[in-house]
Design an enzyme around this catalytic site. Sequence first.
Site, PDB file in Angstrom:
ATOM      1  N   LYS A  78       1.909  -1.443   9.611  1.00 50.72           N
ATOM      2  CA  LYS A  78       1.870  -0.082   9.063  1.00 50.72           C
ATOM      3  C   LYS A  78       0.610   0.117   8.211  1.00 50.72           C
ATOM      4  CE  LYS A  78       4.136   0.957   5.116  1.00 50.72           C
ATOM      5  NZ  LYS A  78       3.275   1.598   4.101  1.00 50.72           N
ATOM      6  N   ASN A  79       0.324  -0.855   7.350  1.00 50.65           N
ATOM      7  CA  ASN A  79      -0.797  -0.684   6.424  1.00 50.65           C
ATOM      8  C   ASN A  79      -2.162  -0.834   7.090  1.00 50.65           C
ATOM      9  OD1 ASN A  79       1.005  -0.153   4.436  1.00 50.65           O
ATOM     10  ND2 ASN A  79       0.704  -2.072   3.306  1.00 50.65           N
ATOM     11  N   CYS A  84       5.206   7.638  -8.512  1.00 47.46           N
ATOM     12  CA  CYS A  84       5.847   7.030  -7.359  1.00 47.46           C
ATOM     13  C   CYS A  84       6.835   6.035  -7.911  1.00 47.46           C
ATOM     14  CB  CYS A  84       4.763   6.374  -6.525  1.00 47.46           C
ATOM     15  SG  CYS A  84       5.297   4.983  -5.571  1.00 47.46           S
ATOM     16  N   ARG A  86       0.487   4.355 -10.094  1.00 48.34           N
ATOM     17  CA  ARG A  86      -0.381   4.329  -8.918  1.00 48.34           C
ATOM     18  C   ARG A  86      -1.419   5.453  -8.889  1.00 48.34           C
ATOM     19  NH1 ARG A  86       3.224   2.806  -3.731  1.00 48.34           N
ATOM     20  NH2 ARG A  86       1.362   1.778  -3.023  1.00 48.34           N
ATOM     21  N   ASP A 145       4.305  -6.787  -1.631  1.00 48.72           N
ATOM     22  CA  ASP A 145       5.211  -6.187  -0.643  1.00 48.72           C
ATOM     23  C   ASP A 145       6.255  -7.187  -0.128  1.00 48.72           C
ATOM     24  OD1 ASP A 145       4.007  -3.749  -0.897  1.00 48.72           O
ATOM     25  OD2 ASP A 145       2.906  -3.818   0.996  1.00 48.72           O
ATOM     26  N   ARG A 176      10.408   4.244   6.646  1.00 46.85           N
ATOM     27  CA  ARG A 176       8.975   4.522   6.427  1.00 46.85           C
ATOM     28  C   ARG A 176       8.129   3.371   6.955  1.00 46.85           C
ATOM     29  NH1 ARG A 176       7.348   4.937   0.749  1.00 46.85           N
ATOM     30  NH2 ARG A 176       5.422   4.746   1.912  1.00 46.85           N
TER      31      ARG A 176
HETATM   32  C1  UD1 Z   1      -1.510  -0.748  -0.713  1.00 49.75           C
HETATM   33  C2  UD1 Z   1      -0.408  -0.847   0.318  1.00 49.75           C
HETATM   34  C3  UD1 Z   1       0.926  -1.170  -0.364  1.00 49.75           C
HETATM   35  C4  UD1 Z   1       0.786  -2.422  -1.241  1.00 49.75           C
HETATM   36  C5  UD1 Z   1      -0.405  -2.302  -2.171  1.00 49.75           C
HETATM   37  C6  UD1 Z   1      -0.693  -3.588  -2.948  1.00 49.75           C
HETATM   38  C7  UD1 Z   1      -1.174   0.663   2.044  1.00 49.75           C
HETATM   39  C8  UD1 Z   1      -0.984   1.937   2.768  1.00 49.75           C
HETATM   40  N1  UD1 Z   1      -0.337   0.419   1.024  1.00 49.75           N
HETATM   41  O1  UD1 Z   1      -1.178   0.328  -1.580  1.00 49.75           O
HETATM   42  O2  UD1 Z   1       1.895  -1.401   0.653  1.00 49.75           O
HETATM   43  O3  UD1 Z   1       1.952  -2.587  -1.996  1.00 49.75           O
HETATM   44  O4  UD1 Z   1      -1.597  -1.973  -1.442  1.00 49.75           O
HETATM   45  O5  UD1 Z   1      -0.883  -4.642  -2.055  1.00 49.75           O
HETATM   46  O6  UD1 Z   1      -2.019  -0.134   2.405  1.00 49.75           O
HETATM   47  N2  UD1 Z   1      -4.785   1.265  -9.025  1.00 49.75           N
HETATM   48  C9  UD1 Z   1      -5.428   1.924 -10.033  1.00 49.75           C
HETATM   49  N3  UD1 Z   1      -6.342   2.904  -9.709  1.00 49.75           N
HETATM   50  C10 UD1 Z   1      -6.621   3.228  -8.424  1.00 49.75           C
HETATM   51  C11 UD1 Z   1      -5.959   2.547  -7.390  1.00 49.75           C
HETATM   52  C12 UD1 Z   1      -5.054   1.564  -7.724  1.00 49.75           C
HETATM   53  O7  UD1 Z   1      -5.186   1.660 -11.210  1.00 49.75           O
HETATM   54  O8  UD1 Z   1      -7.454   4.111  -8.202  1.00 49.75           O
HETATM   55  C13 UD1 Z   1      -3.795   0.209  -9.344  1.00 49.75           C
HETATM   56  C14 UD1 Z   1      -2.391   0.562  -8.873  1.00 49.75           C
HETATM   57  O9  UD1 Z   1      -1.703   1.350  -9.821  1.00 49.75           O
HETATM   58  C15 UD1 Z   1      -1.781  -0.810  -8.711  1.00 49.75           C
HETATM   59  C16 UD1 Z   1      -2.958  -1.670  -8.254  1.00 49.75           C
HETATM   60  O10 UD1 Z   1      -4.122  -0.944  -8.590  1.00 49.75           O
HETATM   61  O11 UD1 Z   1      -1.302  -1.299  -9.934  1.00 49.75           O
HETATM   62  C17 UD1 Z   1      -2.994  -1.980  -6.778  1.00 49.75           C
HETATM   63  O12 UD1 Z   1      -2.834  -0.781  -6.039  1.00 49.75           O
HETATM   64  P1  UD1 Z   1      -3.520  -0.521  -4.625  1.00 49.75           P
HETATM   65  O13 UD1 Z   1      -4.099  -1.787  -4.101  1.00 49.75           O
HETATM   66  O14 UD1 Z   1      -4.405   0.666  -4.733  1.00 49.75           O
HETATM   67  O15 UD1 Z   1      -2.259  -0.107  -3.729  1.00 49.75           O
HETATM   68  P2  UD1 Z   1      -2.284   0.930  -2.560  1.00 49.75           P
HETATM   69  O16 UD1 Z   1      -3.608   0.889  -1.890  1.00 49.75           O
HETATM   70  O17 UD1 Z   1      -1.747   2.229  -3.007  1.00 49.75           O
END
Ligand code: UD1
Length: 418
Positions: free
Chosen positions: A22-23, A116, A121, A305, A397
Amino acid sequence: MDALVIEGGRPLRGSVQIGAAKNAVLPLMAAALLAGGESHLRRIPKLADVRTLGLLLEHLGARVRPDNGGLLIDAAAVDGREAPYELVKTMRASVLVLGPLVARFGRARVSLPGGCAIGARPINLHLKGLEAMGAEVVLEHGYVDVRALRLRGARIVLDIPTVTGTENLMMAAALADGTTVIENAAREPEVEDLAACLIAMGARIRGAGSAVLEIDGVDALIPFDHTPIPDRIEAGTLMAAAALCDGDITLVGARLDHLDAFVVKLREAGAEVTDLGGQRVRVVSGQRRCGVDLRTSPHPGFPTDMQAQFMALMCKGTGTSVITEKVFENRFMHVSELSRMGADITVEGASAMVRGVAQLSGARVMATDLRASAALVLAGLAAEGATTVSRVYHLDRGYEALEVKLGALGAQIERIKE
Ligand code: UD1
Protein backbone atom coordinates in the site's frame (compact mmCIF):
# COMPACT_ATOMS: atom_id res chain seq x y z
CA MET A 1 -20.74 -1.24 9.15
CA ASP A 2 -18.69 -4.41 8.70
CA ALA A 3 -17.26 -6.38 11.60
CA LEU A 4 -15.11 -9.49 11.81
CA VAL A 5 -16.14 -12.41 14.00
CA ILE A 6 -13.29 -14.70 14.97
CA GLU A 7 -13.43 -17.99 16.81
CA GLY A 8 -9.95 -18.33 18.29
CA GLY A 9 -7.67 -21.27 18.83
CA ARG A 10 -7.26 -22.65 15.29
CA PRO A 11 -3.78 -23.51 14.01
CA LEU A 12 -2.65 -21.77 10.80
CA ARG A 13 -1.37 -23.95 7.95
CA GLY A 14 -0.73 -23.44 4.24
CA SER A 15 0.47 -20.84 1.74
CA VAL A 16 -0.58 -17.24 1.35
CA GLN A 17 0.11 -14.72 -1.41
CA ILE A 18 1.38 -11.28 -0.37
CA GLY A 19 -0.01 -8.29 -2.28
CA ALA A 20 1.69 -5.10 -3.44
CA ALA A 21 2.66 -2.61 -0.74
CA LYS A 22 0.00 0.00 0.00
CA ASN A 23 2.70 2.48 0.99
CA ALA A 24 4.47 1.96 -2.32
CA VAL A 25 1.30 2.09 -4.44
CA LEU A 26 0.08 5.45 -3.07
CA PRO A 27 3.20 7.51 -3.95
CA LEU A 28 3.45 5.69 -7.30
CA MET A 29 -0.13 6.72 -8.12
CA ALA A 30 0.77 10.32 -7.24
CA ALA A 31 3.90 10.06 -9.43
CA ALA A 32 1.64 9.44 -12.44
CA LEU A 33 0.75 13.16 -12.18
CA LEU A 34 4.33 14.05 -13.15
CA ALA A 35 3.93 12.87 -16.76
CA GLY A 36 1.44 13.94 -19.40
CA GLY A 37 0.32 10.49 -20.54
CA GLU A 38 -0.87 7.08 -19.41
CA SER A 39 1.05 5.25 -16.70
CA HIS A 40 0.51 1.59 -15.84
CA LEU A 41 0.69 0.18 -12.31
CA ARG A 42 0.53 -3.59 -12.15
CA ARG A 43 -0.79 -5.95 -9.46
CA ILE A 44 -2.65 -3.34 -7.39
CA PRO A 45 -4.41 -4.47 -4.19
CA LYS A 46 -8.10 -3.63 -3.68
CA LEU A 47 -7.75 -1.26 -0.75
CA ALA A 48 -9.85 1.63 0.45
CA ASP A 49 -6.80 3.94 0.40
CA VAL A 50 -6.09 3.09 -3.25
CA ARG A 51 -9.71 3.91 -4.13
CA THR A 52 -9.51 7.20 -2.22
CA LEU A 53 -6.37 8.32 -4.03
CA GLY A 54 -7.91 7.20 -7.33
CA LEU A 55 -10.88 9.47 -6.62
CA LEU A 56 -8.55 12.34 -5.80
CA LEU A 57 -6.60 11.87 -9.06
CA GLU A 58 -9.90 11.82 -10.98
CA HIS A 59 -10.97 14.97 -9.16
CA LEU A 60 -7.77 16.60 -10.45
CA GLY A 61 -8.71 15.60 -14.00
CA ALA A 62 -6.77 12.34 -14.44
CA ARG A 63 -8.40 9.26 -15.97
CA VAL A 64 -8.06 6.23 -13.70
CA ARG A 65 -9.10 2.79 -15.00
CA PRO A 66 -8.69 -0.72 -13.66
CA ASP A 67 -6.70 -2.98 -15.96
CA ASN A 68 -6.28 -6.70 -15.39
CA GLY A 69 -5.54 -6.41 -11.67
CA GLY A 70 -3.67 -3.15 -12.16
CA LEU A 71 -4.43 0.50 -12.78
CA LEU A 72 -4.04 2.78 -15.78
CA ILE A 73 -3.65 6.42 -14.83
CA ASP A 74 -3.74 8.99 -17.60
CA ALA A 75 -2.65 12.39 -16.32
CA ALA A 76 -2.60 14.12 -19.74
CA ALA A 77 -5.77 16.11 -19.07
CA VAL A 78 -5.10 17.05 -15.44
CA ASP A 79 -6.43 20.55 -14.95
CA GLY A 80 -7.36 20.74 -11.26
CA ARG A 81 -4.84 21.84 -8.69
CA GLU A 82 -6.92 21.43 -5.55
CA ALA A 83 -7.13 18.43 -3.21
CA PRO A 84 -10.32 19.07 -1.22
CA TYR A 85 -10.87 18.44 2.46
CA GLU A 86 -13.47 15.70 1.85
CA LEU A 87 -10.85 13.50 0.17
CA VAL A 88 -7.78 14.46 2.20
CA LYS A 89 -9.44 14.02 5.60
CA THR A 90 -9.98 10.29 5.08
CA MET A 91 -6.39 9.68 4.06
CA ARG A 92 -3.33 11.62 5.05
CA ALA A 93 -1.31 10.21 2.15
CA SER A 94 -3.40 12.46 -0.18
CA VAL A 95 -0.72 15.04 0.59
CA LEU A 96 1.47 13.10 -1.87
CA VAL A 97 -0.13 15.00 -4.76
CA LEU A 98 1.43 18.24 -3.50
CA GLY A 99 4.98 17.71 -4.85
CA PRO A 100 3.94 16.45 -8.31
CA LEU A 101 1.32 19.19 -8.83
CA VAL A 102 3.67 22.04 -7.90
CA ALA A 103 6.48 20.57 -9.96
CA ARG A 104 4.42 20.06 -13.13
CA PHE A 105 1.90 22.91 -12.94
CA GLY A 106 3.53 25.49 -10.66
CA ARG A 107 0.65 25.45 -8.22
CA ALA A 108 -1.17 23.19 -5.75
CA ARG A 109 -3.81 23.75 -3.13
CA VAL A 110 -4.17 20.86 -0.73
CA SER A 111 -6.33 20.63 2.37
CA LEU A 112 -4.27 20.24 5.54
CA PRO A 113 -4.67 16.64 6.67
CA GLY A 114 -5.38 17.69 10.24
CA GLY A 115 -5.13 15.53 13.34
CA CYS A 116 -5.12 11.81 13.05
CA ALA A 117 -5.78 9.02 15.50
CA ILE A 118 -2.10 8.15 15.86
CA GLY A 119 -0.71 11.61 16.58
CA ALA A 120 -0.52 15.14 15.25
CA ARG A 121 1.36 14.17 12.05
CA PRO A 122 2.10 17.62 10.65
CA ILE A 123 3.42 18.27 7.11
CA ASN A 124 5.73 21.13 8.07
CA LEU A 125 8.79 19.31 6.71
CA HIS A 126 7.15 18.79 3.30
CA LEU A 127 6.44 22.54 3.19
CA LYS A 128 9.88 23.64 4.46
CA GLY A 129 11.48 21.54 1.75
CA LEU A 130 9.32 23.07 -0.97
CA GLU A 131 10.09 26.56 0.38
CA ALA A 132 13.80 25.77 0.20
CA MET A 133 13.17 24.97 -3.48
CA GLY A 134 11.76 28.45 -3.98
CA ALA A 135 8.04 27.79 -3.54
CA GLU A 136 5.77 30.29 -1.87
CA VAL A 137 3.67 28.58 0.78
CA VAL A 138 0.50 30.16 2.17
CA LEU A 139 -1.70 28.55 4.80
CA GLU A 140 -5.29 29.77 4.76
CA HIS A 141 -8.78 28.42 5.39
CA GLY A 142 -7.42 24.98 6.28
CA TYR A 143 -5.61 24.70 2.96
CA VAL A 144 -2.00 24.99 2.00
CA ASP A 145 -1.43 26.89 -1.21
CA VAL A 146 1.95 26.31 -2.82
CA ARG A 147 3.19 28.20 -5.87
CA ALA A 148 6.42 28.27 -7.81
CA LEU A 149 6.92 29.20 -11.44
CA ARG A 150 9.65 26.56 -11.51
CA LEU A 151 11.10 24.89 -8.46
CA ARG A 152 14.86 25.27 -7.99
CA GLY A 153 17.27 22.61 -6.79
CA ALA A 154 18.24 23.08 -3.14
CA ARG A 155 19.98 21.43 -0.20
CA ILE A 156 17.35 20.17 2.23
CA VAL A 157 18.17 18.69 5.63
CA LEU A 158 15.14 16.95 7.10
CA ASP A 159 14.70 17.20 10.89
CA ILE A 160 13.04 13.76 10.83
CA PRO A 161 13.36 11.23 7.98
CA THR A 162 9.68 11.61 7.05
CA VAL A 163 8.55 8.99 4.55
CA THR A 164 5.87 10.82 2.56
CA GLY A 165 7.86 14.05 3.01
CA THR A 166 10.92 12.49 1.34
CA GLU A 167 8.67 11.12 -1.43
CA ASN A 168 6.96 14.47 -2.03
CA LEU A 169 10.27 16.33 -2.21
CA MET A 170 11.90 13.69 -4.42
CA MET A 171 8.99 13.97 -6.89
CA ALA A 172 9.14 17.78 -6.79
CA ALA A 173 12.92 17.79 -7.27
CA ALA A 174 12.68 15.45 -10.27
CA LEU A 175 11.24 18.33 -12.34
CA ALA A 176 13.10 21.21 -10.63
CA ASP A 177 15.75 23.39 -12.20
CA GLY A 178 19.12 22.13 -10.93
CA THR A 179 20.27 19.64 -8.33
CA THR A 180 18.51 18.91 -5.04
CA VAL A 181 20.20 17.14 -2.16
CA ILE A 182 17.93 15.70 0.54
CA GLU A 183 19.81 14.79 3.71
CA ASN A 184 18.42 12.61 6.48
CA ALA A 185 16.07 11.19 3.84
CA ALA A 186 13.76 8.27 4.64
CA ARG A 187 15.29 4.92 3.67
CA GLU A 188 12.10 2.85 3.56
CA PRO A 189 11.91 0.29 0.72
CA GLU A 190 8.84 2.16 -0.58
CA VAL A 191 10.97 5.30 -1.08
CA GLU A 192 13.44 3.19 -3.04
CA ASP A 193 10.64 1.72 -5.14
CA LEU A 194 9.35 5.20 -5.97
CA ALA A 195 12.88 6.27 -6.92
CA ALA A 196 13.19 3.26 -9.24
CA CYS A 197 9.93 4.20 -10.93
CA LEU A 198 10.92 7.88 -11.25
CA ILE A 199 14.24 6.84 -12.78
CA ALA A 200 12.32 4.77 -15.35
CA MET A 201 10.30 7.95 -16.06
CA GLY A 202 13.55 9.75 -16.91
CA ALA A 203 14.40 11.25 -13.51
CA ARG A 204 18.03 11.45 -12.39
CA ILE A 205 18.20 10.22 -8.81
CA ARG A 206 21.19 8.88 -6.87
CA GLY A 207 21.33 7.38 -3.40
CA ALA A 208 17.82 5.88 -3.11
CA GLY A 209 17.69 3.65 -0.05
CA SER A 210 20.40 5.72 1.67
CA ALA A 211 20.07 8.80 3.88
CA VAL A 212 21.29 11.18 1.16
CA LEU A 213 19.37 11.59 -2.07
CA GLU A 214 20.72 13.59 -4.99
CA ILE A 215 18.31 14.56 -7.70
CA ASP A 216 19.21 16.41 -10.90
CA GLY A 217 16.01 18.00 -12.19
CA VAL A 218 14.91 17.35 -15.78
CA ASP A 219 12.46 19.27 -17.99
CA ALA A 220 9.90 16.51 -18.45
CA LEU A 221 9.17 12.94 -17.41
CA ILE A 222 7.51 10.13 -19.37
CA PRO A 223 4.72 7.79 -18.18
CA PHE A 224 5.75 4.53 -16.48
CA ASP A 225 4.93 0.84 -16.39
CA HIS A 226 5.76 -0.43 -12.92
CA THR A 227 5.07 -3.34 -10.57
CA PRO A 228 5.25 -2.22 -6.92
CA ILE A 229 7.20 -4.11 -4.26
CA PRO A 230 5.38 -6.60 -1.98
CA ASP A 231 3.76 -5.33 1.20
CA ARG A 232 6.21 -5.93 4.04
CA ILE A 233 3.59 -4.98 6.64
CA GLU A 234 1.00 -7.45 5.31
CA ALA A 235 3.76 -10.09 5.28
CA GLY A 236 4.85 -9.19 8.82
CA THR A 237 1.28 -9.27 10.09
CA LEU A 238 0.74 -12.78 8.72
CA MET A 239 4.13 -13.89 10.11
CA ALA A 240 3.12 -12.60 13.56
CA ALA A 241 -0.22 -14.44 13.21
CA ALA A 242 1.63 -17.69 12.47
CA ALA A 243 3.98 -17.16 15.42
CA LEU A 244 1.05 -16.54 17.75
CA CYS A 245 -1.28 -19.32 16.55
CA ASP A 246 0.60 -22.59 16.32
CA GLY A 247 1.38 -21.76 12.71
CA ASP A 248 3.31 -23.33 9.88
CA ILE A 249 2.73 -21.11 6.88
CA THR A 250 4.53 -20.12 3.71
CA LEU A 251 4.38 -16.58 2.38
CA VAL A 252 4.54 -16.36 -1.40
CA GLY A 253 5.85 -13.16 -3.00
CA ALA A 254 7.41 -11.70 0.17
CA ARG A 255 10.72 -9.81 0.50
CA LEU A 256 12.46 -10.99 3.66
CA ASP A 257 15.23 -8.42 3.08
CA HIS A 258 12.64 -5.67 3.74
CA LEU A 259 11.80 -7.17 7.14
CA ASP A 260 15.20 -7.59 8.81
CA ALA A 261 14.56 -5.78 12.11
CA PHE A 262 11.15 -7.42 12.50
CA VAL A 263 12.49 -10.90 11.77
CA VAL A 264 15.21 -10.51 14.43
CA LYS A 265 12.46 -9.88 17.00
CA LEU A 266 10.19 -12.60 15.66
CA ARG A 267 13.02 -15.12 16.04
CA GLU A 268 13.66 -13.85 19.58
CA ALA A 269 9.98 -14.64 20.19
CA GLY A 270 10.72 -18.25 19.25
CA ALA A 271 9.44 -18.34 15.67
CA GLU A 272 11.42 -20.18 13.01
CA VAL A 273 11.72 -18.08 9.87
CA THR A 274 13.25 -19.69 6.78
CA ASP A 275 13.97 -18.06 3.45
CA LEU A 276 12.94 -20.72 0.91
CA GLY A 277 14.22 -18.60 -2.01
CA GLY A 278 12.16 -17.22 -4.88
CA GLN A 279 10.39 -14.76 -2.52
CA ARG A 280 8.96 -17.63 -0.45
CA VAL A 281 9.26 -17.52 3.33
CA ARG A 282 8.27 -20.25 5.79
CA VAL A 283 7.25 -19.31 9.33
CA VAL A 284 6.77 -21.91 12.07
CA SER A 285 5.63 -20.86 15.52
CA GLY A 286 8.31 -22.91 17.34
CA GLN A 287 8.92 -22.59 21.07
CA ARG A 288 7.05 -19.38 21.91
CA ARG A 289 8.77 -16.83 24.15
CA CYS A 290 7.51 -13.50 25.45
CA GLY A 291 9.78 -10.94 27.02
CA VAL A 292 11.10 -9.43 23.80
CA ASP A 293 11.85 -5.70 24.13
CA LEU A 294 11.75 -3.42 21.12
CA ARG A 295 11.67 0.20 20.08
CA THR A 296 10.29 1.43 16.80
CA SER A 297 12.38 3.68 14.56
CA PRO A 298 12.59 4.70 10.92
CA HIS A 299 13.79 2.03 8.45
CA PRO A 300 15.94 -0.03 8.79
CA GLY A 301 14.74 -0.06 12.43
CA PHE A 302 11.69 -1.90 13.72
CA PRO A 303 8.67 -0.49 11.79
CA THR A 304 6.06 1.43 13.74
CA ASP A 305 3.49 -0.16 11.42
CA MET A 306 4.30 -3.56 13.04
CA GLN A 307 4.31 -2.35 16.66
CA ALA A 308 0.65 -3.13 17.46
CA GLN A 309 0.79 -6.60 15.90
CA PHE A 310 4.01 -7.45 17.77
CA MET A 311 2.40 -6.30 20.99
CA ALA A 312 -0.49 -8.74 20.36
CA LEU A 313 2.13 -11.47 19.97
CA MET A 314 3.71 -10.56 23.31
CA CYS A 315 0.39 -10.63 25.18
CA LYS A 316 0.07 -14.41 25.39
CA GLY A 317 2.82 -16.46 27.05
CA THR A 318 5.35 -16.10 29.83
CA GLY A 319 7.63 -13.09 30.23
CA THR A 320 7.52 -9.29 30.22
CA SER A 321 8.25 -7.12 27.19
CA VAL A 322 8.88 -3.40 26.97
CA ILE A 323 7.64 -1.94 23.70
CA THR A 324 8.68 1.65 23.01
CA GLU A 325 7.06 3.74 20.26
CA LYS A 326 9.48 6.37 18.97
CA VAL A 327 7.91 7.36 15.64
CA PHE A 328 4.40 8.48 16.60
CA GLU A 329 3.46 10.00 19.95
CA ASN A 330 0.05 8.40 20.39
CA ARG A 331 0.12 4.96 18.90
CA PHE A 332 -1.09 2.78 21.76
CA MET A 333 -4.84 2.90 21.19
CA HIS A 334 -4.90 -0.87 20.77
CA VAL A 335 -3.76 -1.26 24.40
CA SER A 336 -7.15 -0.64 25.99
CA GLU A 337 -8.85 -3.00 23.52
CA LEU A 338 -6.21 -5.72 24.06
CA SER A 339 -6.75 -5.28 27.81
CA ARG A 340 -10.46 -6.02 27.29
CA MET A 341 -9.31 -9.39 25.97
CA GLY A 342 -7.37 -10.10 29.15
CA ALA A 343 -3.95 -8.70 28.19
CA ASP A 344 -1.85 -7.21 30.99
CA ILE A 345 -0.34 -3.98 29.66
CA THR A 346 0.79 -0.79 31.40
CA VAL A 347 1.63 2.29 29.38
CA GLU A 348 4.00 4.92 30.66
CA GLY A 349 4.88 7.68 28.21
CA ALA A 350 6.19 6.18 25.00
CA SER A 351 6.62 2.69 26.50
CA ALA A 352 4.22 -0.15 27.13
CA MET A 353 5.07 -2.93 29.54
CA VAL A 354 3.39 -6.14 28.39
CA ARG A 355 3.24 -8.99 30.89
CA GLY A 356 2.36 -12.22 29.13
CA VAL A 357 -0.80 -14.00 30.28
CA ALA A 358 -1.62 -17.70 29.98
CA GLN A 359 -4.76 -17.12 27.92
CA LEU A 360 -6.56 -14.28 26.12
CA SER A 361 -10.33 -14.34 26.11
CA GLY A 362 -12.52 -13.37 23.17
CA ALA A 363 -14.46 -10.10 23.51
CA ARG A 364 -16.16 -7.36 21.52
CA VAL A 365 -13.49 -4.87 20.57
CA MET A 366 -13.28 -1.82 18.36
CA ALA A 367 -10.69 -1.04 15.71
CA THR A 368 -9.23 2.45 16.11
CA ASP A 369 -6.71 2.66 13.30
CA LEU A 370 -5.30 0.51 10.54
CA ARG A 371 -2.54 -1.41 12.34
CA ALA A 372 -4.38 -1.47 15.68
CA SER A 373 -7.16 -3.34 13.87
CA ALA A 374 -4.67 -5.95 12.69
CA ALA A 375 -3.43 -6.40 16.27
CA LEU A 376 -6.99 -7.06 17.46
CA VAL A 377 -7.52 -9.63 14.71
CA LEU A 378 -4.31 -11.42 15.79
CA ALA A 379 -5.37 -11.39 19.44
CA GLY A 380 -8.77 -12.77 18.39
CA LEU A 381 -7.12 -15.63 16.49
CA ALA A 382 -5.19 -16.60 19.63
CA ALA A 383 -7.99 -16.03 22.17
CA GLU A 384 -10.35 -18.50 23.71
CA GLY A 385 -13.90 -18.07 22.41
CA ALA A 386 -15.36 -15.51 20.04
CA THR A 387 -14.01 -12.03 19.31
CA THR A 388 -15.93 -9.43 17.33
CA VAL A 389 -13.80 -6.64 15.86
CA SER A 390 -16.01 -3.75 14.79
CA ARG A 391 -15.16 -0.76 12.56
CA VAL A 392 -13.29 -2.98 10.12
CA TYR A 393 -13.17 -0.11 7.62
CA HIS A 394 -9.87 0.84 9.27
CA LEU A 395 -8.48 -2.59 8.36
CA ASP A 396 -9.82 -2.36 4.80
CA ARG A 397 -7.75 0.79 4.24
CA GLY A 398 -4.58 -1.28 4.15
CA TYR A 399 -5.26 -5.03 4.03
CA GLU A 400 -6.86 -6.73 1.05
CA ALA A 401 -9.37 -9.33 2.27
CA LEU A 402 -7.33 -10.23 5.34
CA GLU A 403 -10.14 -12.46 6.58
CA VAL A 404 -10.12 -14.42 3.31
CA LYS A 405 -6.35 -14.97 3.51
CA LEU A 406 -6.50 -16.02 7.17
CA GLY A 407 -9.56 -18.21 6.48
CA ALA A 408 -7.65 -20.06 3.74
CA LEU A 409 -4.91 -20.74 6.32
CA GLY A 410 -7.43 -22.38 8.64
CA ALA A 411 -8.60 -19.52 10.84
CA GLN A 412 -12.27 -19.34 11.65
CA ILE A 413 -13.09 -15.78 10.74
CA GLU A 414 -16.02 -14.19 8.96
CA ARG A 415 -17.17 -10.74 7.94
CA ILE A 416 -20.63 -9.69 9.08
CA LYS A 417 -22.75 -6.56 8.72
CA GLU A 418 -23.61 -4.90 12.02
C1 UD1 B 1 4.38 6.84 6.43
C2 UD1 B 1 3.52 5.63 6.18
C3 UD1 B 1 2.92 5.12 7.50
C4 UD1 B 1 4.04 4.88 8.53
C5 UD1 B 1 4.93 6.10 8.65
C6 UD1 B 1 6.16 5.86 9.53
C7 UD1 B 1 2.72 6.02 3.93
C8 UD1 B 1 1.58 6.33 3.04
N1 UD1 B 1 2.47 6.01 5.25
O1 UD1 B 1 3.54 7.86 6.97
O2 UD1 B 1 2.25 3.89 7.23
O3 UD1 B 1 3.46 4.60 9.77
O4 UD1 B 1 5.42 6.51 7.36
O5 UD1 B 1 6.88 4.77 9.05
O6 UD1 B 1 3.81 5.74 3.47
N2 UD1 B 1 6.59 14.53 10.90
C9 UD1 B 1 6.73 15.85 11.19
N3 UD1 B 1 6.63 16.77 10.17
C10 UD1 B 1 6.40 16.40 8.89
C11 UD1 B 1 6.25 15.04 8.59
C12 UD1 B 1 6.36 14.12 9.62
O7 UD1 B 1 6.94 16.23 12.35
O8 UD1 B 1 6.32 17.27 8.02
C13 UD1 B 1 6.69 13.52 11.98
C14 UD1 B 1 5.38 12.76 12.19
O9 UD1 B 1 4.51 13.44 13.05
C15 UD1 B 1 5.89 11.47 12.79
C16 UD1 B 1 7.24 11.26 12.10
O10 UD1 B 1 7.60 12.52 11.57
O11 UD1 B 1 6.10 11.60 14.17
C17 UD1 B 1 7.25 10.25 10.99
O12 UD1 B 1 6.18 10.52 10.09
P1 UD1 B 1 6.25 10.24 8.53
O13 UD1 B 1 7.45 9.43 8.21
O14 UD1 B 1 6.05 11.52 7.80
O15 UD1 B 1 4.94 9.35 8.30
P2 UD1 B 1 4.04 9.37 7.02
O16 UD1 B 1 4.89 9.65 5.83
O17 UD1 B 1 2.83 10.18 7.24
